[in-house]
Design an enzyme around this catalytic site. Sequence first.
Site, mmCIF file in Angstrom:
data_model
loop_
_atom_site.group_PDB
_atom_site.id
_atom_site.type_symbol
_atom_site.label_atom_id
_atom_site.label_comp_id
_atom_site.label_asym_id
_atom_site.label_seq_id
_atom_site.Cartn_x
_atom_site.Cartn_y
_atom_site.Cartn_z
ATOM 1 N N LYS A 54 -10.463 3.226 -18.782
ATOM 2 C CA LYS A 54 -10.942 3.590 -20.111
ATOM 3 C C LYS A 54 -9.809 3.461 -21.142
ATOM 4 O O LYS A 54 -9.319 2.374 -21.348
ATOM 5 C CB LYS A 54 -11.534 5.004 -20.058
ATOM 6 C CG LYS A 54 -12.449 5.241 -18.841
ATOM 7 C CD LYS A 54 -13.743 4.448 -18.881
ATOM 8 C CE LYS A 54 -14.531 4.482 -17.584
ATOM 9 N NZ LYS A 54 -14.790 5.784 -17.023
ATOM 10 N N ARG A 97 0.837 -1.222 0.000
ATOM 11 C CA ARG A 97 0.000 0.000 0.000
ATOM 12 C C ARG A 97 0.866 1.264 0.000
ATOM 13 O O ARG A 97 0.471 2.302 -0.521
ATOM 14 C CB ARG A 97 -0.984 -0.008 1.187
ATOM 15 C CG ARG A 97 -1.854 1.262 1.236
ATOM 16 C CD ARG A 97 -3.136 1.085 2.042
ATOM 17 N NE ARG A 97 -2.890 0.596 3.380
ATOM 18 C CZ ARG A 97 -2.434 1.327 4.398
ATOM 19 N NH1 ARG A 97 -2.169 2.604 4.235
ATOM 20 N NH2 ARG A 97 -2.251 0.796 5.588
ATOM 21 N N TYR A 114 -18.317 13.871 -14.858
ATOM 22 C CA TYR A 114 -18.688 12.461 -14.771
ATOM 23 C C TYR A 114 -19.629 12.229 -13.581
ATOM 24 O O TYR A 114 -19.403 12.782 -12.497
ATOM 25 C CB TYR A 114 -17.402 11.643 -14.627
ATOM 26 C CG TYR A 114 -17.595 10.184 -14.385
ATOM 27 C CD1 TYR A 114 -18.083 9.362 -15.393
ATOM 28 C CD2 TYR A 114 -17.310 9.607 -13.155
ATOM 29 C CE1 TYR A 114 -18.275 8.008 -15.172
ATOM 30 C CE2 TYR A 114 -17.486 8.257 -12.927
ATOM 31 C CZ TYR A 114 -17.981 7.461 -13.943
ATOM 32 O OH TYR A 114 -18.161 6.129 -13.723
ATOM 33 N N ASP A 156 -9.757 16.319 -15.244
ATOM 34 C CA ASP A 156 -10.029 14.919 -15.542
ATOM 35 C C ASP A 156 -9.812 14.747 -17.047
ATOM 36 O O ASP A 156 -10.576 15.245 -17.867
ATOM 37 C CB ASP A 156 -11.474 14.577 -15.143
ATOM 38 C CG ASP A 156 -11.813 13.102 -15.346
ATOM 39 O OD1 ASP A 156 -11.217 12.470 -16.239
ATOM 40 O OD2 ASP A 156 -12.690 12.586 -14.626
HETATM 41 C C1 LIG Z 1 -15.138 6.355 -15.763
HETATM 42 C C2 LIG Z 1 -14.773 7.755 -15.453
HETATM 43 C C3 LIG Z 1 -14.360 8.122 -14.163
HETATM 44 C C4 LIG Z 1 -14.355 7.168 -12.990
HETATM 45 O O1 LIG Z 1 -13.503 6.118 -13.217
HETATM 46 P P1 LIG Z 1 -13.669 4.676 -12.517
HETATM 47 O O2 LIG Z 1 -12.457 3.959 -12.970
HETATM 48 O O3 LIG Z 1 -14.959 4.103 -13.017
HETATM 49 O O4 LIG Z 1 -13.724 4.928 -11.057
HETATM 50 C C5 LIG Z 1 -13.986 9.435 -13.961
HETATM 51 N N1 LIG Z 1 -14.028 10.327 -14.948
HETATM 52 C C6 LIG Z 1 -14.426 10.013 -16.196
HETATM 53 C C7 LIG Z 1 -14.446 11.064 -17.246
HETATM 54 C C8 LIG Z 1 -14.810 8.716 -16.492
HETATM 55 O O5 LIG Z 1 -15.220 8.415 -17.726
#
Ligand SMILES: *Cc1c(COP(=O)(O)O)cnc(C)c1O
Length: 408
Positions: A210, A60, A114, A185
């Site tokens: 993603k 961790r 998001y 983000d």
């Molecule tokens: C999917 C997503 C998140 C969150 O990610 P997780 O891996 O599902 O926790 C945050 N921001 C955007 C733009 C996303 O598409």
Amino acid sequence: MESDDRSNRLRTRCSHLGGRPEGNEPYVPPIVQSTLFNLGSAADAESIFSGERPGHAYTRFGNPTVEKLAEAISSLEGGGGALVTSSGNAATLCAVTIAMSGRSGKLVTHPDIYGGSHELLAILSETYGLQVAVVDPSEEASWLDAVRNAGAVLLETPSNPLMRLIDLKATIEAARSKAAPVIVDNTVATPFNQQPFQFGADWVVQSTTKYLNGHSDVVGGCLVKREKLTPQDRRVHKNLGGTVNAMEAWLVLRGMRTFALRMEAHNRNGRAIADWLRGHPAVSKVHYPGNGGKRQAEIFGRQMSGGSGFLAFELSGGGEAADRFLDRMQLITHAVSLGGMESLATRPAMSSHRGMDPEARRLAGITDGLIRLSVGTEAPEDLIADLQRALPGGTGAYQANGGKFEGT
Ligand SMILES: *Cc1c(COP(=O)(O)O)cnc(C)c1O
């Protein structure tokens, strides 16, 4: 030309993720699947815990495979260091916690971040009294005014699902007036198409679930800092606890080797599908980065080098036409998420935005006939054939009748 140079450099960097090995080291970084490490003598332990010399104690706190992934993502984003997390949401939590610590004022964000980030901020606000201001960035003067007075800023460009762009340069300059940290983000744009640190962003957050991993088989995240990480940044990260094991980090590292190649295909397909949809008589609107007027095109030209494979379109036939479309797709899968090599579609009014009041939802641009499409890396003619078949006027069979894609 400049973007070609950059994408070529990213291709080279992706081919060598994990670094060139020294001596007789394995080329691919090993999966160090151990929670603990031998601390050696008392004196060795002392020098590891004091940070006097590099070493590991507990996964961790740090793990060699996870650190390879952190270095790789940081290098793609052009940052000074990165912290890997167990999800994109864990990365947002960590970045917001670090950015807001010791700062007064509100966390400024916008309505179309998001959905999971929205929920996270709501929980932090209900539980710990975090002050959040949700401001519409398309009203540029009031957005910049809120940013000038912010404690910190969390933004997402392009937004999901309407692909609206926020001017990074103007926003980050405005945040400088009270030295508010800006968190971007960058999940949808990816470092292939947008580099927020070039505009002075302080933190970049990624859901590696993603495009970075790209294989729809790992949930993960990362936060990257423009400057070098401090011991306090690492302290927050390890104690919030959303860290990862070596195996997941290794899978993302492996997925990222093809990141630049995949993004070239996503960019190409995304643009081709957006253009094709625009010419379809049943489609009333297409949302793709840079569309939506002169100002959006101008922001696109300044801060993005490609639109990625994420888009949305509106069917003039409303919710009924949209549901019919989902039922008739044979190649594209009805599923949430984005960024994998397979194309996916959802209807936001029925999935990600179903909790919203219908009138508020419509005002926010999430109409009943809106379809969100994550365009994969398939041959574009196969995708177009599936869209043609499933859209009003097409002749596709209802999927529940056992329809299966048979190629074109
Ligand atoms: C999917 C997503 C998140 C969150 O990610 P997780 O891996 O599902 O926790 C945050 N921001 C955007 C733009 C996303 O598409």
